[in-house]
Design a protein around this motif. Structure first.
Motif, PDB file in Angstrom:
ATOM      1  N   LYS A 179      -1.986  14.993  -0.518  1.00 57.51           N
ATOM      2  CA  LYS A 179      -0.786  15.469   0.160  1.00 57.51           C
ATOM      3  C   LYS A 179      -0.644  14.820   1.535  1.00 57.51           C
ATOM      4  O   LYS A 179       0.451  14.404   1.927  1.00 57.51           O
ATOM      5  N   GLY A 180      -1.735  14.720   2.280  1.00 54.96           N
ATOM      6  CA  GLY A 180      -1.688  14.110   3.601  1.00 54.96           C
ATOM      7  C   GLY A 180      -1.316  12.638   3.551  1.00 54.96           C
ATOM      8  O   GLY A 180      -0.519  12.160   4.367  1.00 54.96           O
ATOM      9  N   ILE A 181      -1.865  11.919   2.592  1.00 54.00           N
ATOM     10  CA  ILE A 181      -1.542  10.492   2.444  1.00 54.00           C
ATOM     11  C   ILE A 181      -0.084  10.323   2.063  1.00 54.00           C
ATOM     12  O   ILE A 181       0.622   9.477   2.590  1.00 54.00           O
ATOM     13  N   ARG A 182       0.398  11.156   1.136  1.00 56.15           N
ATOM     14  CA  ARG A 182       1.799  11.081   0.714  1.00 56.15           C
ATOM     15  C   ARG A 182       2.729  11.348   1.902  1.00 56.15           C
ATOM     16  O   ARG A 182       3.741  10.662   2.084  1.00 56.15           O
ATOM     17  N   GLU A 183       2.401  12.344   2.719  1.00 52.69           N
ATOM     18  CA  GLU A 183       3.233  12.646   3.884  1.00 52.69           C
ATOM     19  C   GLU A 183       3.248  11.478   4.868  1.00 52.69           C
ATOM     20  O   GLU A 183       4.298  11.168   5.437  1.00 52.69           O
TER      21      GLU A 183
ATOM     22  N   LYS B 288      -7.665  17.123   6.027  1.00 49.62           N
ATOM     23  CA  LYS B 288      -6.248  17.225   5.668  1.00 49.62           C
ATOM     24  C   LYS B 288      -5.575  15.860   5.576  1.00 49.62           C
ATOM     25  O   LYS B 288      -4.779  15.602   4.678  1.00 49.62           O
ATOM     26  N   ASN B 289      -5.896  14.944   6.497  1.00 48.42           N
ATOM     27  CA  ASN B 289      -5.235  13.638   6.479  1.00 48.42           C
ATOM     28  C   ASN B 289      -5.796  12.710   5.410  1.00 48.42           C
ATOM     29  O   ASN B 289      -5.243  11.649   5.182  1.00 48.42           O
TER      30      ASN B 289
END
Length: 53
Positions: A36-40, A31-32
């Protein structure tokens, strides 16, 4: 004799199918490490920097 051959085919086909699926299926992306995880993570870092300045 046909039952014996069918059993042999099944005994070979099932493990071979499982092996092929395990070898050729793509690995799941943690997930990380996903987009999406990098953007978050980037957005959270920007919020922290702008909040402390």
């Amino acid at each position: 004799m046909t039952g014996w051959h069918l059993g042999l085919y099944v005994a070979i086909a099932i493990p071979a199918t499982v092996l092929l699926i395990a070898v050729f299926s793509p690995p799941r992306i943690p997930k990380n490490k996903s987009v999406k995880g990098i953007r978050e993570r980037i957005e959270a870092e920007r919020r922290r920097r702008s909040g402390s300045a």
